[in-house]
Design a protein around this motif. Structure first.
Motif: not given
Length: 278
Positions: A103, A106-107, A118, A120, A123, A145
């Motif tokens: 993650l 991705c961010v 992406v 944040a 997620l 998340i």
């Protein structure tokens, strides 16, 4: 003249729509190029997209889930699947950390040709078997998340059963009715009943443990089950509906999340809040 309200799609229509490929062209590549072994699938372009880290099952390579990863990407979701901890003595704690790292990638990294970013605040984590249990562990440690989905989730060390009570975001747990390796009553059900937030437990009645995977692999000689198209189809529809709703606020699959459909039925749910809360 009064404007007629747009009718929400039925569960059947939502299933038919979301089980098919979405509107986005899909790119996929190797996470190893940015420091973490595994796969990444993205829409061709898009800024502020949601992202999901997906965990593989015990001994399984990420490529066995490529169809699901590409499917989510076709609906506008970036998906990263780390390919670490694939040995017999995999560390659940370290794999949960790798999901969080995926993650972070991705961010923090502009994917594609710099045309993909992406958000944040959008997620999620998901996973199959061991990867499902590790997704629970990851969510308990990372407050970024927003939602969690598991497929035939397995107990882990540290315990996903005990950790589940600390996860307060929406959870969707899909179990396999014919699973001899991680039977629902001993695995997905304790996780769902302990869940600290809104949750739904579903069983795909005719699914086996490996029904969620794709292609051939030597583990089919020692683990229960084999790839199953029907299992994969209902999984794609449900997980797409769940992440679109919880990460994006897209309600098109809301009826699907409330119905017994596609050979699956709802076994347990509770809402400390709502399952579909964005």
């Amino acid at each position: 003249m009064a404007r007629t309200a747009k009718k929400a799609p039925s569960a059947k229509n939502a299933f038919e729509e979301l089980s098919r490929r979405g509107p986005h062209d899909v790119l996929h590549g190797d996470l190893a190029l940015i420091g973490l072994p595994g796969l990444v699938c993205t829409p061709r372009s898009g800024l502020g997209l949601p992202a999901v880290a997906f965990g593989h099952g015990w001994l399984q390579p990420p490529r066995r889930y490529l169809g699901l990863l590409r499917h989510l990407a076709s609906w506008g979701i970036v998906v990263a699947a780390p390919g670490t901890q694939r040995g017999v003595f995999a560390s659940h704690r370290l794999y949960a950390a790798d999901l969080r790292t995926a993650l972070d990638v991705c961010v923090g990294v502009r994917l594609g040709e710099g045309e993909i970013s992406v958000d944040a605040k959008r997620l999620g984590v998901a996973g199959h078997a061991m990867g499902g249990g590790c997704a629970v562990l990851a969510a308990s440690e990372d407050k970024r998340i927003r939602s969690v989905a598991t497929l035939a989730a397995a107990e882990t060390m540290p315990s996903a059963f005990e950790t589940a009570s600390r996860v307060e975001v929406p959870g969707l747990h899909i179990a396999a009715g014919r699973d001899l390796l991680t039977p629902p009553v001993a695995n997905a059900e304790p996780i769902a009943r302990a869940w600290g937030g809104p949750v739904q437990l579903r069983t795909v009645k005719k699914a086996s443990h490996l029904g969620f995977t794709e292609g051939r692999h030597w583990t089919q000689l020692v683990l229960h089950g084999k790839p199953e198209y029907a299992t994969q189809r209902v999984t794609k529809a449900l997980i797409t509906a769940f992440f679109l709703r919880t990460l994006v606020g897209d309600r098109r699959g809301e009826a699907l999340l409330s119905a017994d459909i596609g050979g699956s039925h709802i076994d347990h749910k509770h809402s400390r809040g709502a399952l579909t809360a964005a």
